[in-house]
Design a protein around this motif. Structure first.
Motif, PDB file in Angstrom:
ATOM      1  N   LEU A 116       0.693  -1.281   0.036  1.00  0.00           N
ATOM      2  CA  LEU A 116      -0.100  -0.050  -0.042  1.00  0.00           C
ATOM      3  C   LEU A 116       0.768   1.351   0.115  1.00  0.00           C
ATOM      4  CD1 LEU A 116      -3.029   0.551   2.265  1.00  0.00           C
ATOM      5  CD2 LEU A 116      -1.551   2.428   1.704  1.00  0.00           C
ATOM      6  N   SER A 117       1.685   1.429   0.949  1.00  0.00           N
ATOM      7  CA  SER A 117       2.746   2.376   1.105  1.00  0.00           C
ATOM      8  C   SER A 117       3.600   2.837  -0.295  1.00  0.00           C
ATOM      9  CB  SER A 117       3.580   2.454   2.415  1.00  0.00           C
ATOM     10  OG  SER A 117       4.228   1.297   2.246  1.00  0.00           O
ATOM     11  N   GLY A 118       4.062   1.720  -0.783  1.00  0.00           N
ATOM     12  CA  GLY A 118       4.745   1.743  -2.200  1.00  0.00           C
ATOM     13  C   GLY A 118       3.944   2.085  -3.319  1.00  0.00           C
ATOM     14  N   SER A 119       2.588   2.189  -3.328  1.00  0.00           N
ATOM     15  CA  SER A 119       1.630   2.350  -4.252  1.00  0.00           C
ATOM     16  C   SER A 119       0.593   3.308  -4.237  1.00  0.00           C
ATOM     17  CB  SER A 119       0.985   0.854  -4.706  1.00  0.00           C
ATOM     18  OG  SER A 119       2.114  -0.168  -4.791  1.00  0.00           O
ATOM     19  N   PRO A 120       1.019   4.604  -3.923  1.00  0.00           N
ATOM     20  CA  PRO A 120      -0.053   5.511  -3.968  1.00  0.00           C
ATOM     21  C   PRO A 120      -0.896   5.777  -5.346  1.00  0.00           C
ATOM     22  CG  PRO A 120       2.253   6.583  -4.072  1.00  0.00           C
ATOM     23  CD  PRO A 120       2.689   5.057  -3.948  1.00  0.00           C
ATOM     24  N   GLY A 121      -2.013   5.940  -4.961  1.00  0.00           N
ATOM     25  CA  GLY A 121      -2.850   6.137  -5.973  1.00  0.00           C
ATOM     26  C   GLY A 121      -3.381   5.267  -7.152  1.00  0.00           C
ATOM     27  N   VAL A 122      -2.807   3.986  -6.873  1.00  0.00           N
ATOM     28  CA  VAL A 122      -3.219   2.614  -7.528  1.00  0.00           C
ATOM     29  C   VAL A 122      -4.364   2.122  -7.328  1.00  0.00           C
ATOM     30  CG1 VAL A 122      -2.358   0.345  -8.127  1.00  0.00           C
ATOM     31  CG2 VAL A 122      -0.704   1.936  -7.693  1.00  0.00           C
ATOM     32  N   TYR A 123      -4.659   1.951  -6.128  1.00  0.00           N
ATOM     33  CA  TYR A 123      -6.115   1.658  -5.851  1.00  0.00           C
ATOM     34  C   TYR A 123      -7.105   2.356  -6.137  1.00  0.00           C
ATOM     35  CZ  TYR A 123     -10.354  -0.049  -3.403  1.00  0.00           C
ATOM     36  OH  TYR A 123     -11.634  -0.294  -2.793  1.00  0.00           O
ATOM     37  N   ALA A 124      -7.210   3.824  -6.098  1.00  0.00           N
ATOM     38  CA  ALA A 124      -7.808   4.495  -6.377  1.00  0.00           C
ATOM     39  C   ALA A 124      -8.128   4.535  -7.932  1.00  0.00           C
ATOM     40  CB  ALA A 124      -7.509   6.150  -6.261  1.00  0.00           C
ATOM     41  N   GLU A 125      -7.255   4.297  -8.854  1.00  0.00           N
ATOM     42  CA  GLU A 125      -7.378   4.304 -10.152  1.00  0.00           C
ATOM     43  C   GLU A 125      -8.022   3.041 -10.579  1.00  0.00           C
ATOM     44  OE1 GLU A 125      -6.921   3.344 -14.237  1.00  0.00           O
ATOM     45  OE2 GLU A 125      -5.958   2.282 -12.602  1.00  0.00           O
ATOM     46  N   LEU A 126      -7.679   1.896  -9.790  1.00  0.00           N
ATOM     47  CA  LEU A 126      -8.281   0.330 -10.096  1.00  0.00           C
ATOM     48  C   LEU A 126      -9.511   0.239 -10.090  1.00  0.00           C
ATOM     49  CD1 LEU A 126      -5.226  -1.836  -9.033  1.00  0.00           C
ATOM     50  CD2 LEU A 126      -5.919  -1.250 -11.377  1.00  0.00           C
ATOM     51  N   LYS A 127      -9.991   0.864  -8.848  1.00  0.00           N
ATOM     52  CA  LYS A 127     -11.396   0.709  -8.295  1.00  0.00           C
ATOM     53  C   LYS A 127     -12.518   1.342  -9.277  1.00  0.00           C
ATOM     54  CE  LYS A 127     -12.087   4.370  -4.832  1.00  0.00           C
ATOM     55  NZ  LYS A 127     -12.124   4.652  -3.421  1.00  0.00           N
ATOM     56  N   ASN A 128     -12.029   2.406 -10.076  1.00  0.00           N
ATOM     57  CA  ASN A 128     -13.004   3.179 -10.909  1.00  0.00           C
ATOM     58  C   ASN A 128     -13.994   2.273 -11.657  1.00  0.00           C
ATOM     59  OD1 ASN A 128     -14.345   4.873 -12.771  1.00  0.00           O
ATOM     60  ND2 ASN A 128     -12.286   6.050 -13.253  1.00  0.00           N
ATOM     61  N   LEU A 171     -13.484  -5.569  -5.344  1.00  0.00           N
ATOM     62  CA  LEU A 171     -13.749  -6.540  -6.470  1.00  0.00           C
ATOM     63  C   LEU A 171     -13.405  -5.993  -7.759  1.00  0.00           C
ATOM     64  CD1 LEU A 171     -16.705  -8.435  -5.019  1.00  0.00           C
ATOM     65  CD2 LEU A 171     -14.470  -9.303  -4.880  1.00  0.00           C
ATOM     66  N   ILE A 172     -13.770  -4.889  -8.021  1.00  0.00           N
ATOM     67  CA  ILE A 172     -13.374  -4.193  -9.380  1.00  0.00           C
ATOM     68  C   ILE A 172     -11.954  -3.981  -9.412  1.00  0.00           C
ATOM     69  CG2 ILE A 172     -13.390  -2.092 -10.670  1.00  0.00           C
ATOM     70  CD1 ILE A 172     -16.575  -1.805  -9.885  1.00  0.00           C
ATOM     71  N   ALA A 173     -11.088  -3.610  -8.387  1.00  0.00           N
ATOM     72  CA  ALA A 173      -9.806  -3.289  -8.255  1.00  0.00           C
ATOM     73  C   ALA A 173      -9.228  -4.644  -8.387  1.00  0.00           C
ATOM     74  CB  ALA A 173      -9.473  -2.598  -6.974  1.00  0.00           C
ATOM     75  N   VAL A 174      -9.403  -5.716  -7.897  1.00  0.00           N
ATOM     76  CA  VAL A 174      -8.851  -6.996  -7.912  1.00  0.00           C
ATOM     77  C   VAL A 174      -9.060  -7.461  -9.427  1.00  0.00           C
ATOM     78  CG1 VAL A 174      -8.945  -9.529  -7.346  1.00  0.00           C
ATOM     79  CG2 VAL A 174      -9.099  -7.624  -5.616  1.00  0.00           C
ATOM     80  N   GLY A 175     -10.187  -7.174 -10.000  1.00  0.00           N
ATOM     81  CA  GLY A 175     -10.332  -7.835 -11.265  1.00  0.00           C
ATOM     82  C   GLY A 175      -9.663  -7.086 -12.591  1.00  0.00           C
ATOM     83  N   ARG A 176      -9.219  -5.765 -12.343  1.00  0.00           N
ATOM     84  CA  ARG A 176      -8.411  -5.114 -12.940  1.00  0.00           C
ATOM     85  C   ARG A 176      -6.896  -5.177 -12.754  1.00  0.00           C
ATOM     86  NH1 ARG A 176      -9.404   0.878 -13.157  1.00  0.00           N
ATOM     87  NH2 ARG A 176      -8.082   0.443 -15.051  1.00  0.00           N
TER      88      ARG A 176
END
Length: 366
Positions: A116-128, A171-176
């Motif tokens: 998490l700390s090494g991936s800022p902004g990644v989840y916010a983009e993936l869950k879109n 689940l959306i973020a995991v799938g992407r």
């Protein structure tokens, strides 16, 4: 004394209490009666509704013993360093992570915190959801309403006072993040149970990543890793429980008929809640070998009863209802049994069996 502006994450119990209060307030305002009324007395500490078969006396006896055990052990956790792997930390995790520390321990020992700390902004983009394909969104939107339907946190409409929106985002973020997986049933239950403990959907996403990266392709389109590990379990049953192995073989019952659900939900939807969380405690620290220990412990404990079944349908019906067995409620004793009864079980042995299964599958394909 805590600062009134303290923004530390709320416990599962605090979130449950707030949700119940909000639900009661909404009902009073609207004048509408909920389809299935819930209150604090009808729920367990994680928000699951207790059915008519709920044995209050048995649960109270378990909870009294277990709470006392965890309270005593919680005091010993103050000097534990979660960031350094050690035999002491492994021993403490096997004996149970206090609920107040579970989120922090999981995030640390799994490596999810570093991800998490090494991936800022990644989840916010993936869950879109606007960037997610329809073949990902459709099964997710269908399944989230069939997830933990007996839990107050997952009832109602997406966007309401519940955790369904967070579950959908995870689940959306995991799938992407894993296009080769996209979406697979079972992931919804794992994410939902993680949300009950952790609360924060971004942290749950990275816990999911840590889990999926540690498992051998359980959730790909053909479930190759699942098939391989069912083969591995079959070989372990033959080695450690030969009478049961022969009995299952005689009735044309392979372990995948009941173990597939165990593995695909990581036992979370197959064991009493606290027992399932205790399995996750160990899984995050020790990896997928834990799943074989848990499987063998259940089969070993129930061996005599399973040997008595002469009909495969009755046997599978019993395995399907294994969650209702009272002895599994006593998670502390069960986890001890899982590690004592299945010795020895080395990672090297698991690796060899997985390799053999892989080679056998390739030979069958060619």
């Amino acid at each position: 004394m805590a600062d009134e502006n303290d923004q530390s994450p709320k416990s599962a119990e605090d979130r449950l209490r707030e949700r119940l209060e909000n639900r009661e307030e909404a009902e009073q305002t609207s004048g509408q009666v909920q389809e299935l009324p819930v209150n604090q007395e009808t729920l367990d500490p994680y928000g699951f509704m207790r059915g008519q078969q709920f044995d209050a006396a048995e649960y109270d006896q378990f909870n009294s013993q277990y709470t006392s055990t965890l309270t005593r052990r919680a005091m010993r956790w103050s000097g534990i360093n979660f960031n350094r792997r050690s035999r002491r930390l492994k021993r403490f995790i096997r004996k149970g992570v206090p609920s107040s520390l579970r989120r922090e321990v999981w995030m640390t020992v799994s490596g999810a915190g570093k991800l998490l700390s090494g991936s800022p902004g990644v989840y916010a983009e993936l869950k879109n959801p606007e960037k997610a394909p329809d073949d990902l969104l459709k099964p997710i939107d269908l399944d989230i309403h069939r997830t933990l339907t007996n839990n107050v946190h997952f009832r109602g409409a997406v966007g309401g006072d519940n955790s369904l929106a967070s579950l959908r985002s995870v689940l959306i973020a995991v799938g992407r993040h894993y296009p080769s997986i996209n979406y697979c049933q079972g992931l919804n239950f794992i994410a939902a149970y993680l949300l009950l403990i952790v609360g924060d959907d971004e942290e749950v996403f990275w816990l999911m990543v840590a889990l999926l990266d540690s498992l051998p392709d359980y959730y790909g389109t053909k479930l190759h890793g699942m098939q391989i590990d069912c083969y591995v379990l079959q070989q372990l049953v033959r080695e450690k429980l030969p009478r049961l192995h022969d009995h299952l073989l005689a009735h044309n019952c392979s372990v995948d008929l009941f173990a597939t659900k165990w593995f695909i939900t990581l036992f979370l939807d197959c064991l009493p809640q606290e027992t399932g969380f205790r399995v996750l405690d160990c899984l995050f620290y020790e990896g997928s070998k834990v799943l074989f220990r848990i499987s063998l412990a259940i089969l070993a404990h129930e061996e005599e009863r399973l040997l008595g079944f002469k009909d495969i349908g009755e046997l599978l019906m019993f395995m399907k209802s294994i969650m209702d067995q009272t002895w599994l409620l006593y998670c502390h004793e069960f986890i001890e049994l899982a590690f004592q009864r299945t010795q020895p079980l080395s990672s090297a042995a698991i690796a060899r069996l997985r390799q053999r299964a892989t080679e056998d599958r390739l030979l069958k394909i060619t």
